[in-house]
Scaffold this motif. Structure first.
Motif, PDB file in Angstrom:
ATOM      1  N   ILE A  63      33.006  90.617  35.002  1.00 48.79           N
ATOM      2  CA  ILE A  63      33.900  90.227  36.086  1.00 48.79           C
ATOM      3  C   ILE A  63      35.257  90.844  35.810  1.00 48.79           C
ATOM      4  CG2 ILE A  63      35.059  88.280  37.162  1.00 48.79           C
ATOM      5  CD1 ILE A  63      32.666  86.585  36.470  1.00 48.79           C
TER       6      ILE A  63
ATOM      7  N   TYR B 176      39.113  90.624  36.159  1.00 46.42           N
ATOM      8  CA  TYR B 176      40.125  89.618  36.408  1.00 46.42           C
ATOM      9  C   TYR B 176      41.407  90.276  36.862  1.00 46.42           C
ATOM     10  CZ  TYR B 176      36.664  87.271  33.714  1.00 46.42           C
ATOM     11  OH  TYR B 176      35.476  86.785  33.277  1.00 46.42           O
TER      12      TYR B 176
ATOM     13  N   PHE C 107      44.299  89.807  35.923  1.00 52.98           N
ATOM     14  CA  PHE C 107      45.357  89.904  34.921  1.00 52.98           C
ATOM     15  C   PHE C 107      44.927  90.805  33.779  1.00 52.98           C
ATOM     16  CE2 PHE C 107      45.298  85.827  37.001  1.00 52.98           C
ATOM     17  CZ  PHE C 107      46.508  85.883  37.650  1.00 52.98           C
ATOM     18  N   LYS C 108      45.853  91.631  33.338  1.00 54.96           N
ATOM     19  CA  LYS C 108      45.567  92.562  32.253  1.00 54.96           C
ATOM     20  C   LYS C 108      45.316  91.830  30.942  1.00 54.96           C
ATOM     21  CE  LYS C 108      47.731  96.900  32.937  1.00 54.96           C
ATOM     22  NZ  LYS C 108      49.064  97.477  32.934  1.00 54.96           N
TER      23      LYS C 108
ATOM     24  N   ILE D  14      44.261  71.981  28.283  1.00 53.52           N
ATOM     25  CA  ILE D  14      45.340  72.390  29.183  1.00 53.52           C
ATOM     26  C   ILE D  14      46.284  71.214  29.416  1.00 53.52           C
ATOM     27  CG2 ILE D  14      45.884  73.205  31.519  1.00 53.52           C
ATOM     28  CD1 ILE D  14      42.987  74.508  31.390  1.00 53.52           C
TER      29      ILE D  14
ATOM     30  N   LYS E  45      49.918  71.827  30.840  1.00 52.51           N
ATOM     31  CA  LYS E  45      50.782  72.094  32.002  1.00 52.51           C
ATOM     32  C   LYS E  45      50.330  73.324  32.766  1.00 52.51           C
ATOM     33  CE  LYS E  45      55.232  70.279  30.483  1.00 52.51           C
ATOM     34  NZ  LYS E  45      56.166  70.812  29.498  1.00 52.51           N
ATOM     35  N   VAL E  46      50.384  73.211  34.088  1.00 55.59           N
ATOM     36  CA  VAL E  46      50.030  74.336  34.943  1.00 55.59           C
ATOM     37  C   VAL E  46      51.119  74.525  35.997  1.00 55.59           C
ATOM     38  CG1 VAL E  46      48.262  75.291  36.481  1.00 55.59           C
ATOM     39  CG2 VAL E  46      47.580  73.741  34.643  1.00 55.59           C
TER      40      VAL E  46
ATOM     41  N   TYR F 276      52.388  76.597  39.592  1.00 58.40           N
ATOM     42  CA  TYR F 276      51.822  77.255  40.760  1.00 58.40           C
ATOM     43  C   TYR F 276      52.855  78.103  41.466  1.00 58.40           C
ATOM     44  CZ  TYR F 276      48.001  74.114  40.004  1.00 58.40           C
ATOM     45  OH  TYR F 276      46.953  73.459  39.437  1.00 58.40           O
TER      46      TYR F 276
ATOM     47  N   ARG G  96      49.825  79.848  45.998  1.00 59.58           N
ATOM     48  CA  ARG G  96      48.517  79.208  46.175  1.00 59.58           C
ATOM     49  C   ARG G  96      47.407  79.861  45.365  1.00 59.58           C
ATOM     50  NH1 ARG G  96      47.153  75.803  50.646  1.00 59.58           N
ATOM     51  NH2 ARG G  96      45.035  76.604  50.760  1.00 59.58           N
ATOM     52  N   GLU G  97      47.489  81.176  45.210  1.00 61.50           N
ATOM     53  CA  GLU G  97      46.379  81.905  44.590  1.00 61.50           C
ATOM     54  C   GLU G  97      46.416  81.886  43.068  1.00 61.50           C
ATOM     55  OE1 GLU G  97      43.920  83.615  46.738  1.00 61.50           O
ATOM     56  OE2 GLU G  97      44.956  82.128  47.964  1.00 61.50           O
TER      57      GLU G  97
ATOM     58  N   ALA H 191      47.348  80.167  39.659  1.00 57.01           N
ATOM     59  CA  ALA H 191      47.750  79.061  38.798  1.00 57.01           C
ATOM     60  C   ALA H 191      48.053  79.655  37.431  1.00 57.01           C
ATOM     61  CB  ALA H 191      46.621  78.049  38.695  1.00 57.01           C
ATOM     62  N   LYS H 192      49.219  79.323  36.904  1.00 55.58           N
ATOM     63  CA  LYS H 192      49.609  79.836  35.595  1.00 55.58           C
ATOM     64  C   LYS H 192      49.668  78.666  34.617  1.00 55.58           C
ATOM     65  CE  LYS H 192      53.473  82.152  33.300  1.00 55.58           C
ATOM     66  NZ  LYS H 192      54.825  82.696  33.512  1.00 55.58           N
ATOM     67  N   ILE H 193      48.855  78.758  33.585  1.00 52.67           N
ATOM     68  CA  ILE H 193      48.855  77.716  32.561  1.00 52.67           C
ATOM     69  C   ILE H 193      50.022  77.998  31.620  1.00 52.67           C
ATOM     70  CG2 ILE H 193      47.562  76.718  30.630  1.00 52.67           C
ATOM     71  CD1 ILE H 193      45.000  77.837  32.262  1.00 52.67           C
ATOM     72  N   THR H 194      50.926  77.026  31.462  1.00 53.81           N
ATOM     73  CA  THR H 194      52.128  77.262  30.652  1.00 53.81           C
ATOM     74  C   THR H 194      52.141  76.463  29.348  1.00 53.81           C
ATOM     75  OG1 THR H 194      53.298  75.577  31.919  1.00 53.81           O
ATOM     76  CG2 THR H 194      53.561  77.862  32.638  1.00 53.81           C
TER      77      THR H 194
ATOM     78  N   THR I 212      51.224  79.646  25.767  1.00 52.60           N
ATOM     79  CA  THR I 212      52.304  79.490  26.747  1.00 52.60           C
ATOM     80  C   THR I 212      52.066  80.288  28.029  1.00 52.60           C
ATOM     81  OG1 THR I 212      53.524  81.262  25.656  1.00 52.60           O
ATOM     82  CG2 THR I 212      54.060  79.002  24.994  1.00 52.60           C
TER      83      THR I 212
ATOM     84  N   ALA J  67      48.577  81.589  30.268  1.00 53.60           N
ATOM     85  CA  ALA J  67      47.132  81.783  30.395  1.00 53.60           C
ATOM     86  C   ALA J  67      46.750  81.591  31.854  1.00 53.60           C
ATOM     87  CB  ALA J  67      46.390  80.793  29.505  1.00 53.60           C
ATOM     88  N   TYR J  68      45.572  82.103  32.211  1.00 53.25           N
ATOM     89  CA  TYR J  68      45.123  82.025  33.604  1.00 53.25           C
ATOM     90  C   TYR J  68      43.651  81.636  33.668  1.00 53.25           C
ATOM     91  CZ  TYR J  68      49.462  84.521  34.228  1.00 53.25           C
ATOM     92  OH  TYR J  68      50.787  84.868  34.200  1.00 53.25           O
TER      93      TYR J  68
END
Lengths: 195, 195
Positions: free
Chosen positions: A3, A5, A7-8, A59, A61-62, A64, A67-68, A70-73, B73, B75-76
């Protein structure tokens, strides 16, 4: 099936279970890549359906930004409760862990988690095929090892919690790196059925 | 076996595949919790060894406040290439996905990913047991559904890509929520072997 993705992929550092900080770009990644390629080959050729499980993450904290995406922080590594690889071959449930060491004389068992060994025991009890692939980086040798032999050393309370290289030579199943598939570990099938 | 993690679990929000932002504390979590408890029951009682796979995450940045704690810190979420649950029961490889809907008339298939259906097809081809658990939240009803019936609707190009509630009533296997185990979906075993 790969798949793509959005993101690099970047080189990230990971922490081994409560031990040393290592660079994921070298140690361990060769083994993981070679196994992922092999499993992809097996799937493509309808030989077996085996996948590496995702790394377990807690996880917290996330964000936004839209809408497309979601960044996990904030997230943390969790201790895995099972092995890294499982799937199906010839109708059998297959389950294994893969480890690498730079040692020349013996393979230390300290970076195999007790939950993983207990998991493999249960799998065997249920009629599945459980094993471990050991990679001796210094020799560039891969050994498939029956669970019963691993347990002999694991359960040895007085032992040094490592498996001597001679044991692999004598009772392991040596797999040579190749092209297609990269590491044909299912060649050890009869050896494993005999566990 | 439950592992206690050093970090408190918090309510996080997740994004369903490219669609709506939902609160993980309600939609979907009831189903996930009930299945996790059921699988734990199965493992504890040596009935089956089935786990939910971790959520696939692309890790980009990791901080190291100290040796012990790696903090992710950036992730996606990644698109899963397989289903959420797999394991072994009675020597069989078992593989399934679990979905929930608020609809009363039919179960929309749009939040099942094509890779997951293709994965289940391959599993069946390999001699494994693949299925989907559908939860109708409005009725509080759980149905185990054979892959062949799901595929009838999935492969229907002209269809509306949903399975009518009547189909579940007629050809699904209704599982009632209970106490121990919470959702004894392996009761559908004979139904599934007949797929």
């Amino acid at each position: 099936m790969t798949i793509n993705y959005p993101f690099k992929k970047q080189t990230t550092r990971v922490v081994t279970r409560g031990q040393n900080v290592i660079s994921k770009s070298n140690m361990g990644m060769k083994l993981e890549n070679i196994l992922n390629e092999t499993n992809e080959y097996y799937r493509m050729h309808n030989i077996a359906v085996i996948y590496k499980k995702p790394i377990p993450i807690q996880i917290v904290k996330v964000d936004y930004p839209n809408r497309e995406h979601a960044k996990i922080t904030e997230a943390y590594y969790k201790i895995p409760s099972t092995t890294d690889y499982n799937g199906i071959y010839k109708g059998f449930y297959v389950d294994f862990e893969a480890k690498e060491s730079n040692s020349k004389t013996s393979f230390p068992l300290r970076n195999i988690h007790p939950h993983q060994i207990e998991h493999l025991r249960l799998i065997k009890k249920q009629g599945g095929i459980g094993f471990i692939i050991f990679y001796f980086a210094q020799y560039d040798e891969y050994y498939v090892m029956k669970l019963s032999i691993v347990l002999k050393y694991w359960d040895d309370i007085d032992g040094r919690k490592s498996i001597p290289y001679a044991e692999f030579k004598q009772n392991g199943f040596l797999i040579k790196e190749s092209y297609s598939p990269r590491l044909d570990y299912l060649k050890a099938w009869d050896y494993l059925l005999n566990d």
